[in-house]
Design a protein around this motif. Sequence first.
Motif, PDB file in Angstrom:
ATOM      1  N   ASP A  63       0.865  -1.189   0.000  1.00  0.00           N
ATOM      2  CA  ASP A  63       0.000   0.000   0.000  1.00  0.00           C
ATOM      3  C   ASP A  63       0.897   1.232   0.000  1.00  0.00           C
ATOM      4  O   ASP A  63       1.520   1.560   1.018  1.00  0.00           O
ATOM      5  CB  ASP A  63      -0.900  -0.024   1.239  1.00  0.00           C
ATOM      6  CG  ASP A  63      -1.844   1.175   1.277  1.00  0.00           C
ATOM      7  OD1 ASP A  63      -1.701   2.099   0.443  1.00  0.00           O
ATOM      8  OD2 ASP A  63      -2.731   1.191   2.155  1.00  0.00           O
ATOM      9  N   LEU A  64       0.961   1.906  -1.138  1.00  0.00           N
ATOM     10  CA  LEU A  64       1.839   3.079  -1.276  1.00  0.00           C
ATOM     11  C   LEU A  64       1.191   4.362  -0.764  1.00  0.00           C
ATOM     12  O   LEU A  64       1.783   5.434  -0.859  1.00  0.00           O
ATOM     13  CB  LEU A  64       2.240   3.255  -2.749  1.00  0.00           C
ATOM     14  CG  LEU A  64       3.089   2.127  -3.344  1.00  0.00           C
ATOM     15  CD1 LEU A  64       3.249   2.314  -4.852  1.00  0.00           C
ATOM     16  CD2 LEU A  64       4.466   2.070  -2.677  1.00  0.00           C
ATOM     17  N   GLY A  65       0.004   4.252  -0.228  1.00  0.00           N
ATOM     18  CA  GLY A  65      -0.687   5.430   0.304  1.00  0.00           C
ATOM     19  C   GLY A  65      -0.384   5.663   1.782  1.00  0.00           C
ATOM     20  O   GLY A  65      -1.042   6.482   2.425  1.00  0.00           O
ATOM     21  N   ARG A  66       0.604   4.939   2.309  1.00  0.00           N
ATOM     22  CA  ARG A  66       0.981   5.085   3.717  1.00  0.00           C
ATOM     23  C   ARG A  66       2.383   5.665   3.819  1.00  0.00           C
ATOM     24  O   ARG A  66       3.256   5.292   3.026  1.00  0.00           O
ATOM     25  CB  ARG A  66       1.023   3.708   4.418  1.00  0.00           C
ATOM     26  CG  ARG A  66      -0.305   3.040   4.619  1.00  0.00           C
ATOM     27  CD  ARG A  66      -0.096   1.704   5.326  1.00  0.00           C
ATOM     28  NE  ARG A  66       0.669   0.744   4.508  1.00  0.00           N
ATOM     29  CZ  ARG A  66       1.950   0.449   4.662  1.00  0.00           C
ATOM     30  NH1 ARG A  66       2.680   1.011   5.602  1.00  0.00           N
ATOM     31  NH2 ARG A  66       2.553  -0.423   3.857  1.00  0.00           N
ATOM     32  N   PRO A  67       2.632   6.546   4.802  1.00  0.00           N
ATOM     33  CA  PRO A  67       4.010   6.996   5.025  1.00  0.00           C
ATOM     34  C   PRO A  67       4.891   5.770   5.316  1.00  0.00           C
ATOM     35  O   PRO A  67       4.446   4.842   5.987  1.00  0.00           O
ATOM     36  CB  PRO A  67       3.908   7.893   6.267  1.00  0.00           C
ATOM     37  CG  PRO A  67       2.468   8.285   6.347  1.00  0.00           C
ATOM     38  CD  PRO A  67       1.675   7.161   5.753  1.00  0.00           C
ATOM     39  N   GLY A  68       6.096   5.761   4.800  1.00  0.00           N
ATOM     40  CA  GLY A  68       7.000   4.627   5.040  1.00  0.00           C
ATOM     41  C   GLY A  68       6.926   3.556   3.959  1.00  0.00           C
ATOM     42  O   GLY A  68       7.747   2.640   3.921  1.00  0.00           O
ATOM     43  N   LEU A 108      -5.885  13.081   2.693  1.00  0.00           N
ATOM     44  CA  LEU A 108      -4.466  12.986   3.070  1.00  0.00           C
ATOM     45  C   LEU A 108      -3.799  11.773   2.422  1.00  0.00           C
ATOM     46  O   LEU A 108      -2.628  11.819   2.046  1.00  0.00           O
ATOM     47  CB  LEU A 108      -4.324  12.954   4.599  1.00  0.00           C
ATOM     48  CG  LEU A 108      -4.822  14.238   5.291  1.00  0.00           C
ATOM     49  CD1 LEU A 108      -4.687  14.130   6.811  1.00  0.00           C
ATOM     50  CD2 LEU A 108      -4.074  15.478   4.786  1.00  0.00           C
ATOM     51  N   GLU A 109      -4.576  10.703   2.255  1.00  0.00           N
ATOM     52  CA  GLU A 109      -4.046   9.527   1.549  1.00  0.00           C
ATOM     53  C   GLU A 109      -3.772   9.880   0.079  1.00  0.00           C
ATOM     54  O   GLU A 109      -2.783   9.428  -0.515  1.00  0.00           O
ATOM     55  CB  GLU A 109      -5.080   8.393   1.635  1.00  0.00           C
ATOM     56  CG  GLU A 109      -4.619   7.084   1.031  1.00  0.00           C
ATOM     57  CD  GLU A 109      -5.747   6.058   0.937  1.00  0.00           C
ATOM     58  OE1 GLU A 109      -6.843   6.272   1.510  1.00  0.00           O
ATOM     59  OE2 GLU A 109      -5.524   5.040   0.255  1.00  0.00           O
ATOM     60  N   GLU A 110      -4.643  10.707  -0.488  1.00  0.00           N
ATOM     61  CA  GLU A 110      -4.478  11.144  -1.889  1.00  0.00           C
ATOM     62  C   GLU A 110      -3.174  11.928  -2.046  1.00  0.00           C
ATOM     63  O   GLU A 110      -2.413  11.712  -2.991  1.00  0.00           O
ATOM     64  CB  GLU A 110      -5.690  12.008  -2.260  1.00  0.00           C
ATOM     65  CG  GLU A 110      -5.847  12.332  -3.719  1.00  0.00           C
ATOM     66  CD  GLU A 110      -7.140  13.116  -3.998  1.00  0.00           C
ATOM     67  OE1 GLU A 110      -7.926  13.385  -3.060  1.00  0.00           O
ATOM     68  OE2 GLU A 110      -7.355  13.476  -5.165  1.00  0.00           O
ATOM     69  N   VAL A 111      -2.909  12.828  -1.092  1.00  0.00           N
ATOM     70  CA  VAL A 111      -1.668  13.614  -1.140  1.00  0.00           C
ATOM     71  C   VAL A 111      -0.463  12.685  -0.942  1.00  0.00           C
ATOM     72  O   VAL A 111       0.551  12.798  -1.642  1.00  0.00           O
ATOM     73  CB  VAL A 111      -1.686  14.727  -0.064  1.00  0.00           C
ATOM     74  CG1 VAL A 111      -0.348  15.447  -0.005  1.00  0.00           C
ATOM     75  CG2 VAL A 111      -2.815  15.720  -0.342  1.00  0.00           C
ATOM     76  N   ASN A 114      -0.237  10.358  -4.257  1.00  0.00           N
ATOM     77  CA  ASN A 114       0.002  11.076  -5.520  1.00  0.00           C
ATOM     78  C   ASN A 114       1.251  11.949  -5.477  1.00  0.00           C
ATOM     79  O   ASN A 114       1.839  12.216  -6.525  1.00  0.00           O
ATOM     80  CB  ASN A 114      -1.195  11.966  -5.881  1.00  0.00           C
ATOM     81  CG  ASN A 114      -2.470  11.179  -6.176  1.00  0.00           C
ATOM     82  OD1 ASN A 114      -2.517   9.979  -5.969  1.00  0.00           O
ATOM     83  ND2 ASN A 114      -3.504  11.861  -6.636  1.00  0.00           N
ATOM     84  N   CYS A 115       1.628  12.422  -4.276  1.00  0.00           N
ATOM     85  CA  CYS A 115       2.790  13.340  -4.182  1.00  0.00           C
ATOM     86  C   CYS A 115       3.951  12.737  -3.391  1.00  0.00           C
ATOM     87  O   CYS A 115       5.041  12.553  -3.941  1.00  0.00           O
ATOM     88  CB  CYS A 115       2.387  14.655  -3.500  1.00  0.00           C
ATOM     89  SG  CYS A 115       1.092  15.548  -4.330  1.00  0.00           S
ATOM     90  N   ALA A 116       3.720  12.451  -2.098  1.00  0.00           N
ATOM     91  CA  ALA A 116       4.853  12.081  -1.233  1.00  0.00           C
ATOM     92  C   ALA A 116       5.532  10.798  -1.719  1.00  0.00           C
ATOM     93  O   ALA A 116       6.765  10.707  -1.744  1.00  0.00           O
ATOM     94  CB  ALA A 116       4.387  11.940   0.211  1.00  0.00           C
ATOM     95  N   THR A 117       4.723   9.824  -2.134  1.00  0.00           N
ATOM     96  CA  THR A 117       5.322   8.561  -2.588  1.00  0.00           C
ATOM     97  C   THR A 117       6.097   8.756  -3.889  1.00  0.00           C
ATOM     98  O   THR A 117       7.125   8.109  -4.119  1.00  0.00           O
ATOM     99  CB  THR A 117       4.225   7.474  -2.733  1.00  0.00           C
ATOM    100  OG1 THR A 117       3.671   7.240  -1.434  1.00  0.00           O
ATOM    101  CG2 THR A 117       4.779   6.177  -3.273  1.00  0.00           C
TER     102      THR A 117
END
Length: 273
Positions: A63-68, A108-111, A114-117
């Motif tokens: 799951d790439l929608g999680r920090p880490g 926040l999952e979208e950000v 779509n961005c942080a990952t």
Amino acid sequence: MDFTGQTALVTGASTGIGAEFARELAARGADLIMVARREDKLQALAAELARDHDARVDVVAVDLGRPGAGAELAARVDALGRQVDVLVNNAGFATHGDVTDADLPRLLEEVQLNCATVVDLTARFLPAMTARRSGVIINVASVAGFLPVPHMAVYGATKAFVLSFTEALWAETRPTGVTVRALCPGATDTPFFDVVGAEEAAVGKRRTPEQVVATALGGLRRSGPAVIDGRRNTLVSLMARYLPTRIVIGIAERSVRARNRDHTRSAGAASSR
Ligand SMILES: NC(=O)c1ccc[n+]([C@@H]2O[C@H](COP(=O)([O-])OP(=O)(O)OC[C@H]3O[C@@H](n4cnc5c(N)ncnc54)[C@H](OP(=O)(O)O)[C@@H]3O)[C@@H](O)[C@H]2O)c1
């Protein structure tokens, strides 16, 4: 372009544009690392591609929608003993509706996805490409990245981020031998709109994932930082660049407005900016 002997990591490879990237890269000789959450879908496509193209295909369900998640994916790629020559940051989703009514964790999952990952994976895999003086990074933005999109405010902003980040990265990497492109599709016929849950999010005639991926790979031979799929989407990007912002926002607002919405409220919001 021939990718024989290269390994391509494609995020969001279980469906849609990412699955088509995996198919096309395998057809052009690449080995693959396919990433998404739904392992059954990844495994089915991996088996097909390994059989049809004699490719080595590894599947990483994460799951790439999680920090880490970027660190976890990089560790799993290391454990497979693979190097990444081509990185396609494609996984992403959109939400539709006004921020005031939104499910905040979902925004926040979208950000994050779509961005942080996108930043995370780029920063993890780019240094080795730079050291080898070769590699390709394709970040999937959107034509929505060229303009603010009321009722899809967070999605439009995430894609503006991807576009800006990638265009700047294109300049940074020019002397290094690494090829960087932002891909900007418009409405494309994938399960994306089932996830959005609002048909209004699809503006104009949908193009096919095959057309989008052909545009992306063709764009690697041209010199600019961004590749826009389709003539109509190119026109939209030009309109967004040259018309006054207030007018562009109004057009975008009307295009994706919920069909059962109170129009006077939306029109007033757009014209007051
Ligand atoms: N379709 C369009 O009209 C359109 C237009 C412009 C830009 N785009 C962009 O194109 C990209 C691909 O979209 P698409 O149209 O192909 O949509 P899609 O068919 O819904 O594909 C999205 C992919 O992302 C994966 N994904 C979603 N959430 C994830 C998570 N948390 N962790 C890991 N993987 C995740 C999904 O797999 P799992 O569900 O198995 O995890 C799926 O493989 C997105 O970045 C999208 O914003 C699409």
